[in-house]
Design an enzyme around this catalytic site. Structure first.
Site, PDB file in Angstrom:
ATOM      1  N   TYR A  48     -54.121 -19.262 -39.291  1.00 28.91           N
ATOM      2  CA  TYR A  48     -53.334 -18.361 -38.236  1.00 28.91           C
ATOM      3  C   TYR A  48     -52.107 -18.339 -38.612  1.00 28.91           C
ATOM      4  O   TYR A  48     -51.098 -17.389 -38.268  1.00 28.91           O
ATOM      5  CB  TYR A  48     -53.620 -18.387 -36.817  1.00 28.91           C
ATOM      6  CG  TYR A  48     -54.972 -17.867 -36.489  1.00 28.91           C
ATOM      7  CD1 TYR A  48     -56.187 -18.560 -36.911  1.00 28.91           C
ATOM      8  CD2 TYR A  48     -55.175 -16.722 -35.679  1.00 28.91           C
ATOM      9  CE1 TYR A  48     -57.323 -18.253 -36.339  1.00 28.91           C
ATOM     10  CE2 TYR A  48     -56.401 -16.454 -35.300  1.00 28.91           C
ATOM     11  CZ  TYR A  48     -57.692 -17.241 -35.711  1.00 28.91           C
ATOM     12  OH  TYR A  48     -58.928 -16.685 -35.464  1.00 28.91           O
ATOM     13  N   LYS A  73     -64.217 -28.828 -38.676  1.00 32.91           N
ATOM     14  CA  LYS A  73     -65.399 -28.693 -40.004  1.00 32.91           C
ATOM     15  C   LYS A  73     -64.753 -29.574 -40.915  1.00 32.91           C
ATOM     16  O   LYS A  73     -64.364 -29.286 -42.206  1.00 32.91           O
ATOM     17  CB  LYS A  73     -64.955 -27.148 -40.343  1.00 32.91           C
ATOM     18  CG  LYS A  73     -66.048 -26.645 -41.246  1.00 32.91           C
ATOM     19  CD  LYS A  73     -67.478 -26.570 -41.018  1.00 32.91           C
ATOM     20  CE  LYS A  73     -68.391 -26.281 -42.231  1.00 32.91           C
ATOM     21  NZ  LYS A  73     -69.898 -26.539 -42.122  1.00 32.91           N
ATOM     22  N   ASP A  83     -70.286 -26.277 -36.792  1.00 34.49           N
ATOM     23  CA  ASP A  83     -71.669 -25.419 -36.915  1.00 34.49           C
ATOM     24  C   ASP A  83     -72.397 -26.144 -35.953  1.00 34.49           C
ATOM     25  O   ASP A  83     -73.401 -25.427 -35.300  1.00 34.49           O
ATOM     26  CB  ASP A  83     -71.999 -25.338 -38.061  1.00 34.49           C
ATOM     27  CG  ASP A  83     -72.017 -26.646 -39.192  1.00 34.49           C
ATOM     28  OD1 ASP A  83     -70.745 -27.096 -39.346  1.00 34.49           O
ATOM     29  OD2 ASP A  83     -72.831 -27.114 -39.491  1.00 34.49           O
ATOM     30  N   ASP A 135     -60.890 -19.902 -31.668  1.00 33.54           N
ATOM     31  CA  ASP A 135     -61.138 -18.439 -31.434  1.00 33.54           C
ATOM     32  C   ASP A 135     -62.664 -17.955 -31.477  1.00 33.54           C
ATOM     33  O   ASP A 135     -63.169 -17.474 -30.434  1.00 33.54           O
ATOM     34  CB  ASP A 135     -60.537 -17.823 -32.755  1.00 33.54           C
ATOM     35  CG  ASP A 135     -60.211 -16.394 -32.404  1.00 33.54           C
ATOM     36  OD1 ASP A 135     -60.573 -15.872 -31.454  1.00 33.54           O
ATOM     37  OD2 ASP A 135     -59.741 -15.725 -33.356  1.00 33.54           O
TER      38      ASP A 135
END
Ligand code: NAI
Length: 382
Positions: free
Chosen positions: A134, A200, A249, A273
């Site tokens: 971002y 992640k 995930d 988000d």
């Protein structure tokens, strides 16, 4: 014990949801504490109203006041149509360094949800708000800038296709640690049993993986008396907060399968988000979700919905998001009785199936009431 709250009424449905929500928040405080605690509301101009009065959508005076404030609340702000004007929300976030975006997710009985046990969801997501993809560092495929960067990457031994669009994901120890710190502080203050770092890091080792490592580092540096790892808990540790970490995930599966095992979530900008919207959908949609953006000093509460221009001025909007912002603000101050009374009122009114039109669509057999009437019902049920 009076607290000043600066408020921005917002565009579109902003004025009507504020008019319905503020009396509920004030009544909850008054009911819990009589005259001994009170919010003092002071208006600041932004959006259409500011433009009308000052010719400027975001007056400097508003930013200057917010820079010294501790509490503020805003209705939705439209992004002015026309060239060259940036989103007011994004501008405020950057200028005020509102680095933590915080969204509680809780189920209200009676609302239709896509899962069997939405009532098991009671989480609060702390999303880093300033870094990650971002940061806006990206170049389009085929541009001279993209080509230059690809050449540079090739000189570093990385094979990037010359037609690629490229983006950069910067994440810092300081930016990550201050976010994790806010999440742990919340868990300790609100007596929550765990904080989960969501990342992640198996793929992006030096950004997402580093976020995880910096999170554990921060916990060891600053919260060694209150926080233990999952391994320490298994070994019989008795500290009040368990610090976990999950790969993003897997976390999306976990919140569906074992939601009761998660409470406070601390995560990076992009994961946050996705995860906050997915969780909001899991409990029946975004309509009622409150939120706060925080800097080191300011807690800036905001309705998470937009200006809903098609129903503006029609007394149809749901003021619930702002009302629940009020509950969050009370909790933040340790005014738990007032916060609980708002939550109970919301539970009661939704269970009675007297709701605004947006919720009516999700509650079979409900009666539709207007924005003002919904606020009045909440007040009666405090
Ligand atoms: P929106 O949230 O305004 O509307 C989406 C849908 O939800 C519409 O059908 C609307 O009628 C309904 N809706 C939203 N809030 C509602 C409420 N409280 N009660 C009942 N129904 C409600 O999103 P949209 O249409 O994408 O954006 C409209 C404007 O709002 C844009 O200018 C956008 O930039 C701005 N916006 C501002 C935000 C903020 O200030 N935090 C957040 C999102 C959008």
């Amino acid at each position: 014990m009076n607290k000043t709250v600066y408020y921005i009424i917002g565009d579109g449905i902003g004025p009507e949801v504020f008019a319905a929500a503020r009396p509920v928040i004030d009544a909850a405080v008054s009911k819990a504490y009589g005259d001994s605690r009170k919010f003092e509301w002071k208006e600041l101009l932004a959006g259409e109203k500011a433009y009308k009065h000052t010719g400027n959508y975001l007056p400097q005076e508003t930013l200057d006041t917010l820079a010294t404030a501790e509490l503020a609340m805003k209705g939705p702000l439209g992004t002015p149509v026309g060239g060259g004007i940036r989103s007011l929300n994004v501008t405020m976030r950057q200028v005020l360094d509102l680095y933590a975006c915080i969204r509680p997710i809780k189920y209200f009985q009676g609302i239709e949800s896509p899962v069997k046990r939405p009532d098991l969801v009671d989480m609060i997501v702390f999303r880093e708000n300033t870094e990650d993809v971002y940061a806006g560092i990206e170049w389009a495929s085929g541009t001279p800038e993209a080509k230059r960067l690809i050449e540079f990457l090739r000189s570093m031994g990385k094979n990037v296709d010359e037609t690629a669009g490229v983006g950069i994901k910067p994440m810092t120890p300081a930016g990550s640690k201050r976010l994790v710190k806010k999440a742990i502080e919340h868990a300790v203050a609100q007596k929550k049993s765990s904080v989960t770092l969501v990342h992640k890091g198996n793929i992006m080792k030096f950004t997402e993986g580093a976020f995880r490592a910096w999170g554990y580092e921060l916990a060891a540096e600053e919260f060694s008396a209150q926080v233990m790892t999952e391994q320490e808990a298994k070994d019989g540790g008795t500290k009040p907060v368990i610090l976990k970490d999950r790969i993003a995930d897997a976390m999306f599966q976990e919140v569906l399968i074992r939601p009761e095992q998660y409470s406070v979530i601390a995560t990076t900008n992009l994961n946050g988000d996705y995860l906050s919207d997915a969780l909001a959908a899991q409990v029946g949609g975004l309509g009622l979700a409150p939120g706060v953006n925080m800097s080191a000093k300011l807690a800036f509460y905001e309705a998470t919905h937009g200006t809903a221009p098609t129903i503006a001025g029609m007394d149809k909007a749901n003021p619930g998001s702002l009302v629940l912002c009020g509950a969050m603000m009370c909790e933040h101050l340790g005014w738990h009785e007032a916060a609980q009374s708002i939550h109970k009122a919301m539970d009661a009114v939704i269970s009675a199936k007297t709701v605004t039109v947006d919720l009516a669509g999700q509650i079979p057999g409900s009666t539709t009431v207007g924005c003002k009437a919904f606020g009045e019902l909440l007040q009666k049920n405090l």
